[in-house]
Design an enzyme around this catalytic site. Sequence first.
Site, mmCIF file in Angstrom:
data_model
loop_
_atom_site.group_PDB
_atom_site.id
_atom_site.type_symbol
_atom_site.label_atom_id
_atom_site.label_comp_id
_atom_site.label_asym_id
_atom_site.label_seq_id
_atom_site.Cartn_x
_atom_site.Cartn_y
_atom_site.Cartn_z
ATOM 1 N N CYS A 74 38.350 -30.241 -20.621
ATOM 2 C CA CYS A 74 38.408 -29.952 -22.046
ATOM 3 C C CYS A 74 37.000 -30.052 -22.637
ATOM 4 C CB CYS A 74 39.352 -30.921 -22.767
ATOM 5 S SG CYS A 74 38.808 -32.639 -22.675
ATOM 6 N N CYS A 87 34.979 -33.251 -22.252
ATOM 7 C CA CYS A 87 34.218 -33.426 -21.009
ATOM 8 C C CYS A 87 32.802 -32.903 -21.174
ATOM 9 C CB CYS A 87 34.922 -32.707 -19.861
ATOM 10 S SG CYS A 87 36.567 -33.309 -19.468
ATOM 11 N N CYS A 143 4.000 -19.872 15.499
ATOM 12 C CA CYS A 143 4.327 -21.073 16.270
ATOM 13 C C CYS A 143 5.114 -22.016 15.379
ATOM 14 C CB CYS A 143 3.075 -21.746 16.815
ATOM 15 S SG CYS A 143 2.032 -22.480 15.529
ATOM 16 N N CYS A 168 3.854 -23.101 11.933
ATOM 17 C CA CYS A 168 4.140 -22.198 10.805
ATOM 18 C C CYS A 168 5.482 -22.538 10.179
ATOM 19 C CB CYS A 168 4.139 -20.748 11.269
ATOM 20 S SG CYS A 168 2.602 -20.165 11.989
ATOM 21 N N ASP A 208 45.428 -37.845 17.649
ATOM 22 C CA ASP A 208 46.700 -37.966 16.956
ATOM 23 C C ASP A 208 47.783 -37.460 17.914
ATOM 24 O OD1 ASP A 208 48.490 -38.365 14.848
ATOM 25 O OD2 ASP A 208 48.335 -36.269 14.238
ATOM 26 N N ASP A 241 44.591 -33.006 12.613
ATOM 27 C CA ASP A 241 44.884 -31.775 11.874
ATOM 28 C C ASP A 241 43.994 -31.598 10.659
ATOM 29 O OD1 ASP A 241 45.848 -33.610 10.090
ATOM 30 O OD2 ASP A 241 47.963 -33.152 10.419
ATOM 31 N N ASP A 279 44.858 -36.915 8.775
ATOM 32 C CA ASP A 279 43.873 -37.745 9.466
ATOM 33 C C ASP A 279 42.492 -37.668 8.819
ATOM 34 O OD1 ASP A 279 45.738 -38.500 11.494
ATOM 35 O OD2 ASP A 279 45.479 -36.525 12.373
#
Length: 784
Positions: A15, A18, A82, A85, A486, A680, A684
């Site tokens: 809103c 904020c 090189c 650089c 898991d 997954d 976890d």
Amino acid sequence: MSQQIVNLPVEGMSCAACAQRIEKVLGRLPGVSASVSFASETARIEFDPALQDVAALRGAISKAGYRVPDASVQVAISGMTCVACAQRIEKVLNRLPGATANVNFATETATVRFPAGSLQLDDVIAAVRRAGYDASVQSDDSAARQQAAQQHYRRELLWFVLSLLLTLPFAGEMWMMAAGQQHGWLPRSWQLLLATPVQFLVGWRFYRGAWLALRGGSANMDVLVALGTSMAWLWSAWATVAGRHDLYVYFEASAVIITLVLLGKLLEARAKRRTAGAIESLLALSPKTARVERDDQLLELPIGQLQPDDLVIVRHGERLAVDGEVEAGNAVLDESLLTGESLPVERSVGDRVYAGTQNSGGMLKVRARGVGGHTQLAAIVRAVAEAQGSKAPIQALADKIAAVFVPAVLVIALLTLLLTGWLAGDWPLAFIHAVAVLVIACPCALGLATPTAVMVGMGNGARRGVLFRNATALQHAAELDLLVVDKTGTLTVGKPQLTDIVPLADGEEAQWLSWAASLEQGAEHPLALAILAAATSRQAPLLAVEAFEATIGKGVSAVLPSVGRLQLGTPDWVLGTVPAVAQPFYAEGKTVLALARAGVPLALFALADQLRPTSQQAVQQLAALGVKVAMLTGDKPETATTIAREAGISEVHASQSPQDKAAQIRQWQAQGLRVAMVGDGINDAPALAVADVSFAMGAGADVAIEAADVTLMKGDLLHLADAVRLSRATMRKIRQNLFFAFVYNVLGIPLAAIGMLNPVIAGAAMAASSVSVVSNSLLLRRWR
């Protein structure tokens, strides 16, 4: 000092209050004036750069409870010779407001991350050009990049041919010098005439590069080559013009050194293009055109003209150009690109299909959902490209050495000149020793040692369904001590299956299954889907139901006409107690459902999540690699123990909450173990975040590529063992490369200083060092 203005996007505002809060927080900072728009979700901030920077502004917004998102750009850089650089450009880019840059000498690209809104692409390109190099937008067009690279290679080849033709007459001089005879086969005036265009025309690039590096306050390989060859040419030119025939001239050294350096760069560029072959091979999987049905017409269009909702026709032998859903037809698709699965899979109406996969048989009509850069293939290419450009922690040592390498070599060359001249009393000899030191020293091999191996290793993994998010993940995966898994969806298939039906009353199993499936029809719960799948496979009919009721966590009940009210759910809810006949199933880690009619028991259904066929083999392979496997699961101890025993896992922690899993991983890490977690990526999440390396497993393109440090495109632990093996093979190559690069310089520079290497041999050795490192990295392409 003049004020600076940035416009930062802000996430999390709900809103106008904020926006006012963020303005107040920013306004408290010295030298800051801010205006925050809730409508556009941006903060316009004017600040004094002597008092604040973008990081401080971003931190203040974060403390207020909001967020400035990150953005990144990647640009192609030309003109680097090189690793010094690359370091110079990296320093310049890191001075930009809030920027964190990574410049990869091997890929000739720069990736710059910054708070969104604080920088523009033009700012990045301008900073690179101020450093003395050129930058351009990284093209997504594979063909355009290849064409540009080929044109650059042809130009370099022409310069090399010109230099070689002018240098060839010096072969006689070099032969006489090697035989210990006096110079003179080629008149000195001719030598001056031939060597001068090589020095100042062909070699102009070295002078320009040296000037830009020195102007920027650094030194690179161009400084060494320009200084060494110039010393040889100037000495020789003075001796020739002054008529000092009593002195040696070294025109052949300056010309041959430049020619050999150009040859080395050509070979290096050719090898580096091969290290980037993974990206090109992935891009090549996308077809250039596609057949589209529009307005009842069949058109063949370039893929750049495809749009979402187009109906794309895919015939036998063709590759899909879009992500989408099958609207008509059926076919067998080779999806090994995305899943690593070598066997083709059948796809028909309603199935999701993905760009880059190949139609091995049949025909499909596919409704496009993702086109161009919004396909899964494009996401993989971006992920691989970004990962290949990242730096492994092991590269930090090489970077530190490279930062002081060129100045140290200049000091060594000066000391060689002074000490040899003073001790030996032969200043021409001292001069040629100093030239040899300058020429043989090159930081290129150090700069190429890590990134070329990372590029080849990650590209090899991408072709086999193993995507590393960055080089840090690659290195940590090679150092694993413990893998935490898991249970559901990792060791097991993730889908419960009906294993047993136990009648508790007179009747047939088919009847009890038909009634149970009728109660579950339309449900989405995994147990309900397992009952329905079993009924479908056994052709059990589904009956109409009335007065359906569901009790969350317990079960369902409904009235079947001509049967009466039925209940299906946990035994204690349906029957009021758990019958003794169910206990053996619980001991095996199975889930038990009871079916009853008006409180009268009819049957028990035992369901279990089956172990993946490859899980046991994967655990054995990981053990052979020295990686212990432990299970952390929220499931019941009986179920967890049963699955662990079948998989060959000895350490099991069951009934674990997400916070418990993270705490257990911290305990292992406190013991000095390098711990990886595979899960997954959702339940976890805390454990994955704590682990040193996190692995995400998924079925093909449904996996979230950025959910973990390593993504296994096929949901199979065997691929995780492959990831560990590949990461270890890559780290071995990196260590070999660094060893070769260090030994080359540690041995080469002292040998040149004491006169055991003349400048021509030193130039050849310098060219060979970079080529040998890249070629060693390319051996990773043979990894299987």
